[in-house]
Design a protein around this motif. Sequence first.
Motif, short mmCIF file in Angstrom:
data_model
loop_
_atom_site.label_atom_id
_atom_site.label_comp_id
_atom_site.label_asym_id
_atom_site.label_seq_id
_atom_site.Cartn_x
_atom_site.Cartn_y
_atom_site.Cartn_z
N GLY A 33 19.85 -23.29 2.67
CA GLY A 33 19.63 -22.16 3.56
C GLY A 33 19.92 -20.80 2.96
O GLY A 33 19.86 -19.78 3.68
N TYR A 34 20.23 -20.74 1.67
CA TYR A 34 20.51 -19.43 1.04
C TYR A 34 19.45 -19.12 -0.02
O TYR A 34 19.15 -19.96 -0.86
CB TYR A 34 21.88 -19.45 0.37
N PRO A 35 18.90 -17.89 0.05
CA PRO A 35 19.12 -16.86 1.06
C PRO A 35 18.34 -17.15 2.34
O PRO A 35 17.44 -17.98 2.36
CB PRO A 35 18.61 -15.60 0.37
N GLU A 36 18.69 -16.43 3.40
CA GLU A 36 18.06 -16.68 4.69
C GLU A 36 16.59 -16.26 4.70
O GLU A 36 15.78 -16.83 5.42
CB GLU A 36 18.81 -15.92 5.79
N SER A 37 16.25 -15.25 3.91
CA SER A 37 14.87 -14.77 3.88
C SER A 37 14.54 -14.29 2.47
O SER A 37 15.41 -14.20 1.61
CB SER A 37 14.66 -13.63 4.89
N GLY A 38 13.26 -13.98 2.27
CA GLY A 38 12.83 -13.50 0.96
C GLY A 38 12.50 -14.66 0.03
O GLY A 38 12.99 -15.78 0.20
N CYS A 39 11.67 -14.34 -0.97
CA CYS A 39 11.29 -15.37 -1.94
C CYS A 39 10.69 -14.72 -3.18
O CYS A 39 9.53 -14.31 -3.17
CB CYS A 39 10.30 -16.35 -1.32
N GLY A 40 11.49 -14.60 -4.23
CA GLY A 40 10.98 -14.04 -5.47
C GLY A 40 10.56 -12.59 -5.36
O GLY A 40 9.69 -12.14 -6.10
N GLU A 41 11.20 -11.84 -4.44
CA GLU A 41 10.79 -10.45 -4.25
C GLU A 41 11.18 -9.58 -5.44
O GLU A 41 12.16 -9.86 -6.14
CB GLU A 41 11.40 -9.87 -2.97
N GLN A 42 10.40 -8.54 -5.66
CA GLN A 42 10.66 -7.63 -6.77
C GLN A 42 11.72 -6.61 -6.37
O GLN A 42 11.69 -6.05 -5.27
CB GLN A 42 9.37 -6.90 -7.17
N VAL A 43 12.67 -6.40 -7.26
CA VAL A 43 13.74 -5.44 -7.00
C VAL A 43 13.99 -4.64 -8.28
O VAL A 43 13.60 -5.06 -9.37
CB VAL A 43 15.05 -6.13 -6.56
N ALA A 44 14.64 -3.50 -8.14
CA ALA A 44 15.00 -2.70 -9.31
C ALA A 44 16.23 -3.29 -9.95
O ALA A 44 17.23 -3.56 -9.28
CB ALA A 44 15.26 -1.26 -8.90
N THR A 45 16.17 -3.55 -11.24
CA THR A 45 17.33 -4.11 -11.93
C THR A 45 18.40 -3.05 -12.10
O THR A 45 18.12 -1.85 -12.14
CB THR A 45 16.94 -4.64 -13.32
N LYS A 46 19.62 -3.50 -12.21
CA LYS A 46 20.75 -2.58 -12.33
C LYS A 46 20.70 -1.88 -13.68
O LYS A 46 20.38 -2.49 -14.70
CB LYS A 46 22.07 -3.35 -12.19
N PRO A 47 21.01 -0.56 -13.71
CA PRO A 47 21.02 0.15 -14.99
C PRO A 47 22.14 -0.36 -15.89
O PRO A 47 23.13 -0.93 -15.42
CB PRO A 47 21.27 1.61 -14.58
N LYS A 48 21.98 -0.19 -17.18
CA LYS A 48 23.01 -0.62 -18.12
C LYS A 48 24.26 0.22 -17.93
O LYS A 48 24.19 1.39 -17.57
CB LYS A 48 22.49 -0.48 -19.55
N PRO A 49 25.44 -0.39 -18.19
CA PRO A 49 26.69 0.35 -18.02
C PRO A 49 26.71 1.62 -18.85
O PRO A 49 26.23 1.65 -19.98
CB PRO A 49 27.76 -0.66 -18.51
N LYS A 50 27.28 2.69 -18.27
CA LYS A 50 27.36 3.95 -18.99
C LYS A 50 28.45 3.87 -20.06
O LYS A 50 29.40 3.13 -19.94
CB LYS A 50 27.68 5.09 -18.02
N ALA A 51 28.28 4.69 -21.09
CA ALA A 51 29.27 4.71 -22.16
C ALA A 51 30.57 5.28 -21.64
O ALA A 51 30.60 6.08 -20.70
CB ALA A 51 28.75 5.55 -23.33
N LYS A 52 31.68 4.88 -22.24
CA LYS A 52 32.98 5.41 -21.85
C LYS A 52 33.02 6.91 -22.15
O LYS A 52 32.32 7.39 -23.05
CB LYS A 52 34.08 4.69 -22.62
#
Length: 228
Positions: free
Chosen positions: A160-179
């Motif tokens: 039952g996880y996830p409750e909805s959606g299936c292979g939907e397109q999303v924006a990937t997380k940006p790479k970590p910023k430099a210290k």
Amino acid sequence: MRTRVLSLVLALGAALGAALTVLGAGPAQAAGYRYWSFWQSGGGKWTYATEGPATARPSDGSVNGFRFSVSEDSGDSAQPRTAPDFEAICGRTPPKDDTKRIALVIDSGTQADAPEGETPPASRSACAQVGKDATSAEALASVAKPLRYNSEALLCAISGYPESGCGEQVATKPKPKAKPSESAASASAASKSGSDHKGGPSVGLIAGLAAVAVLGTAAVWQSRRRRG
């Protein structure tokens, strides 16, 4: 003559604005997909499956893994975080005639990959004892119902996880910023060399050169105007 010089000044100013706009623009976000990836064991390691669970027919002693995550492609897909260890999962399940034992690892992923408003269930392992001709999908269904598929037979939900959606397109997380220290060091190096981290001229350098060109042209125009 004045009209010609004035036109040159305006053209240089426009070029400066265009350069700052292009160089100041940030990189576009990459697109990924949120889905359950399917993995098989090989040499004690996870290998991304070359076919779907509905057609794969594992043999007795196999380990199958499922991982929910946001990935750009199969090469970027996150592996199950539990090692593919058949004995650890199915060692206490005795063999039976006309059946096979398939060890399953079901990793629901992290909160960062979860759809908005949902919390991923705890990851778990299970030993499926199914008919000898059973597919990976049938083995999974025997221990992790309900399963949900879309019209293209893509596995959309496990237990039952996830409750909805299936292979939907999303924006990937940006790479970590430099210290901060790394950013300061990079900025200092770029300032000394007059170039950015990619080896090209920095925004500040281009802006300075263009501004000098504009002011220099304006000065020449003003001087000629006074003489005239």
